[in-house]
Motif scaffolding. Structure first.
Motif, PDB file in Angstrom:
ATOM      1  N   ASP A  24       0.795  -1.362  -0.134  1.00 13.39           N
ATOM      2  CA  ASP A  24       0.038   0.201   0.166  1.00 13.39           C
ATOM      3  C   ASP A  24       0.678   1.145   0.126  1.00 13.39           C
ATOM      4  OD1 ASP A  24      -2.719   1.210   0.004  1.00 13.39           O
ATOM      5  OD2 ASP A  24      -2.003   1.800   2.063  1.00 13.39           O
ATOM      6  N   ASP A  25       2.189   1.212   0.478  1.00 17.90           N
ATOM      7  CA  ASP A  25       3.111   2.422   0.521  1.00 17.90           C
ATOM      8  C   ASP A  25       3.236   2.970  -0.844  1.00 17.90           C
ATOM      9  OD1 ASP A  25       3.459   2.215   3.106  1.00 17.90           O
ATOM     10  OD2 ASP A  25       5.251   0.853   2.882  1.00 17.90           O
ATOM     11  N   PHE A  26       3.481   1.747  -1.778  1.00 17.80           N
ATOM     12  CA  PHE A  26       3.543   2.523  -3.242  1.00 17.80           C
ATOM     13  C   PHE A  26       2.118   3.003  -3.950  1.00 17.80           C
ATOM     14  CE2 PHE A  26       6.689  -0.451  -1.490  1.00 17.80           C
ATOM     15  CZ  PHE A  26       7.917   0.183  -1.964  1.00 17.80           C
ATOM     16  N   ARG A  27       1.207   2.447  -3.406  1.00 15.43           N
ATOM     17  CA  ARG A  27       0.045   3.144  -4.107  1.00 15.43           C
ATOM     18  C   ARG A  27      -0.308   4.558  -3.557  1.00 15.43           C
ATOM     19  NH1 ARG A  27      -4.542   4.455  -1.955  1.00 15.43           N
ATOM     20  NH2 ARG A  27      -4.194   3.364   0.148  1.00 15.43           N
ATOM     21  N   GLN A  28       0.038   4.428  -2.278  1.00 17.44           N
ATOM     22  CA  GLN A  28      -0.018   6.062  -1.735  1.00 17.44           C
ATOM     23  C   GLN A  28       0.935   6.952  -2.392  1.00 17.44           C
ATOM     24  OE1 GLN A  28       0.285   5.786   2.703  1.00 17.44           O
ATOM     25  NE2 GLN A  28      -1.446   4.554   2.684  1.00 17.44           N
ATOM     26  N   LEU A  29       2.382   6.400  -2.486  1.00 18.02           N
ATOM     27  CA  LEU A  29       3.368   7.488  -3.414  1.00 18.02           C
ATOM     28  C   LEU A  29       2.668   7.788  -4.706  1.00 18.02           C
ATOM     29  CD1 LEU A  29       6.701   5.457  -2.557  1.00 18.02           C
ATOM     30  CD2 LEU A  29       5.965   7.792  -1.653  1.00 18.02           C
ATOM     31  N   ALA A  30       2.159   6.773  -5.440  1.00 15.46           N
ATOM     32  CA  ALA A  30       1.751   7.006  -6.811  1.00 15.46           C
ATOM     33  C   ALA A  30       0.603   7.879  -6.707  1.00 15.46           C
ATOM     34  CB  ALA A  30       1.395   5.545  -7.655  1.00 15.46           C
ATOM     35  N   GLU A  31      -0.273   7.949  -5.877  1.00 16.83           N
ATOM     36  CA  GLU A  31      -1.405   8.794  -5.685  1.00 16.83           C
ATOM     37  C   GLU A  31      -0.764  10.292  -5.413  1.00 16.83           C
ATOM     38  OE1 GLU A  31      -4.060   7.669  -2.695  1.00 16.83           O
ATOM     39  OE2 GLU A  31      -5.017   5.914  -3.713  1.00 16.83           O
ATOM     40  N   THR A  32       0.372  10.565  -4.824  1.00 14.59           N
ATOM     41  CA  THR A  32       0.958  11.833  -4.458  1.00 14.59           C
ATOM     42  C   THR A  32       1.695  12.238  -5.718  1.00 14.59           C
ATOM     43  OG1 THR A  32       1.005  11.501  -2.043  1.00 14.59           O
ATOM     44  CG2 THR A  32       2.448  13.004  -3.101  1.00 14.59           C
ATOM     45  N   ALA A  33       2.482  11.416  -6.308  1.00 16.31           N
ATOM     46  CA  ALA A  33       3.391  11.569  -7.329  1.00 16.31           C
ATOM     47  C   ALA A  33       2.605  11.784  -8.670  1.00 16.31           C
ATOM     48  CB  ALA A  33       4.528  10.620  -7.471  1.00 16.31           C
ATOM     49  N   ASP A  34       1.805  10.921  -9.048  1.00 12.40           N
ATOM     50  CA  ASP A  34       1.522  10.791 -10.396  1.00 12.40           C
ATOM     51  C   ASP A  34       0.569  12.195 -10.867  1.00 12.40           C
ATOM     52  OD1 ASP A  34       2.237   8.325 -10.595  1.00 12.40           O
ATOM     53  OD2 ASP A  34       0.528   7.153 -10.709  1.00 12.40           O
ATOM     54  N   PRO A  35      -0.266  12.602 -10.256  1.00 12.91           N
ATOM     55  CA  PRO A  35      -0.929  13.934 -10.518  1.00 12.91           C
ATOM     56  C   PRO A  35      -0.063  15.129 -10.810  1.00 12.91           C
ATOM     57  CG  PRO A  35      -2.238  13.150  -8.889  1.00 12.91           C
ATOM     58  CD  PRO A  35      -0.909  12.334  -8.917  1.00 12.91           C
TER      59      PRO A  35
END
Length: 122
Positions: A24-35
């Motif tokens: 889940d850490d990497f899902r959260q990182l993607a939610e922050t970085a991707d936009p």
């Protein structure tokens, strides 16, 4: 677990592992970085700061980590590994062969030098 913050003014994602890495850490990182990446095209840098490498909670977490790296490395210009772990030197040398980002290892007490390097002020 990973704590993270995005400095949008300087285009730097700060990552601080606090315990074994989870999927889940990497899902959260993607939610922050991707936009931010979609809006600006890239991050100037990623600063990973941890006295030691905490490892992964599971094989699934390790696979998710590698997928995150695969999907994002082309959009990150520099990666600073701020750690006293031997993984920092190993990561700098091995990852430079597989990632498009410039990678540099810094001692854990030298976060300021890492920030300057990522910002191009070194």
């Amino acid at each position: 677990m990973i704590e993270h913050t995005l400095d949008t003014a300087h285009s730097i994602l700060y990552v601080r592992p606090t315990s074994s890495l989870e999927k889940d850490d990497f899902r959260q990182l993607a939610e922050t970085a991707d936009p931010f990446i979609e809006e600006t095209g890239a991050l100037e840098g990623l600063i990973i700061s941890s006295p030691t490498f905490p490892g992964w909670k599971s094989i699934g977490a390790m696979v998710t980590h590698f997928r995150f790296v695969r999907d994002h490395h082309k959009f990150i210009r520099k990666v600073a590994l701020v750690t006293d772990s031997a993984f920092g030197d190993l990561g700098e040398h091995l990852a430079s062969h597989f990632l498009s980002a410039d990678i540099k290892h810094f001692p854990v007490n030298d976060l300021e030098a890492a920030e300057k390097w990522v910002a191009g002020k070194d």
